[in-house]
Design a protein around this motif. Structure first.
Motif, PDB file in Angstrom:
ATOM      1  N   ALA A  62       1.830   6.358  -6.932  1.00 35.65           N
ATOM      2  CA  ALA A  62       0.782   7.376  -7.399  1.00 35.65           C
ATOM      3  C   ALA A  62       1.022   8.754  -7.092  1.00 35.65           C
ATOM      4  O   ALA A  62       0.693   9.960  -8.002  1.00 35.65           O
ATOM      5  CB  ALA A  62      -0.594   6.834  -6.635  1.00 35.65           C
ATOM      6  N   PHE A  63       1.750   8.928  -6.065  1.00 38.85           N
ATOM      7  CA  PHE A  63       1.988  10.431  -5.598  1.00 38.85           C
ATOM      8  C   PHE A  63       3.061  11.008  -6.631  1.00 38.85           C
ATOM      9  O   PHE A  63       2.846  12.070  -7.241  1.00 38.85           O
ATOM     10  CB  PHE A  63       2.552  10.574  -4.367  1.00 38.85           C
ATOM     11  CG  PHE A  63       2.996  11.995  -3.948  1.00 38.85           C
ATOM     12  CD1 PHE A  63       2.034  13.028  -3.607  1.00 38.85           C
ATOM     13  CD2 PHE A  63       4.462  12.299  -3.847  1.00 38.85           C
ATOM     14  CE1 PHE A  63       2.397  14.226  -3.023  1.00 38.85           C
ATOM     15  CE2 PHE A  63       4.854  13.428  -3.578  1.00 38.85           C
ATOM     16  CZ  PHE A  63       3.679  14.330  -3.317  1.00 38.85           C
ATOM     17  N   SER A  72       1.141   4.045  -3.269  1.00 39.15           N
ATOM     18  CA  SER A  72       0.836   5.257  -2.832  1.00 39.15           C
ATOM     19  C   SER A  72       1.937   6.092  -3.175  1.00 39.15           C
ATOM     20  O   SER A  72       1.939   7.515  -3.750  1.00 39.15           O
ATOM     21  CB  SER A  72       0.551   5.506  -1.158  1.00 39.15           C
ATOM     22  OG  SER A  72      -0.478   4.833  -0.859  1.00 39.15           O
ATOM     23  N   ALA A 109       0.775  -1.099   0.029  1.00 37.30           N
ATOM     24  CA  ALA A 109       0.245  -0.051  -0.093  1.00 37.30           C
ATOM     25  C   ALA A 109       0.777   1.058  -0.148  1.00 37.30           C
ATOM     26  O   ALA A 109       0.556   2.253  -0.763  1.00 37.30           O
ATOM     27  CB  ALA A 109      -0.906  -0.123   1.082  1.00 37.30           C
ATOM     28  N   MET A 110       1.955   1.305   0.736  1.00 35.59           N
ATOM     29  CA  MET A 110       2.835   2.375   0.802  1.00 35.59           C
ATOM     30  C   MET A 110       3.811   2.485  -0.401  1.00 35.59           C
ATOM     31  O   MET A 110       3.724   3.561  -1.077  1.00 35.59           O
ATOM     32  CB  MET A 110       4.089   2.119   1.884  1.00 35.59           C
ATOM     33  CG  MET A 110       3.318   2.406   3.263  1.00 35.59           C
ATOM     34  SD  MET A 110       2.273   3.877   3.600  1.00 35.59           S
ATOM     35  CE  MET A 110       3.860   5.089   3.285  1.00 35.59           C
TER      36      MET A 110
END
Length: 73
Positions: free
Chosen positions: A65-66, A62, A58-59
């Protein structure tokens, strides 16, 4: 003893022998308390690894995506 009684007795003895064998096989496959405790410990370890893997994934997603939003957008 007549033939009918003898046949019935032999039939019962065969069936009883088969039943005893089946019960012995069933009993040999029982799980003990120690088996269940060991399984519970293994499951707890797997659960911990899955939680860590999920969090790391998940990290990572993320961050990707960032970065994609910041530098491509």
């Amino acid at each position: 003893m007549d033939d009918t009684t003898s046949e019935w007795r032999n039939s019962v003895e065969r069936r009883l022998g088969s039943l005893e064998t089946d019960v012995a096989v069933i009993r040999s496959n029982y799980a003990t308390k120690e088996d269940l405790a060991r399984l519970e410990t293994q499951m707890a370890a797997v659960e911990g690894r899955l939680i860590r893997w999920f969090f790391a994934t998940a990290m990572g997603l993320s961050m990707v995506a960032f970065a994609a939003g910041r530098y491509l957008g």
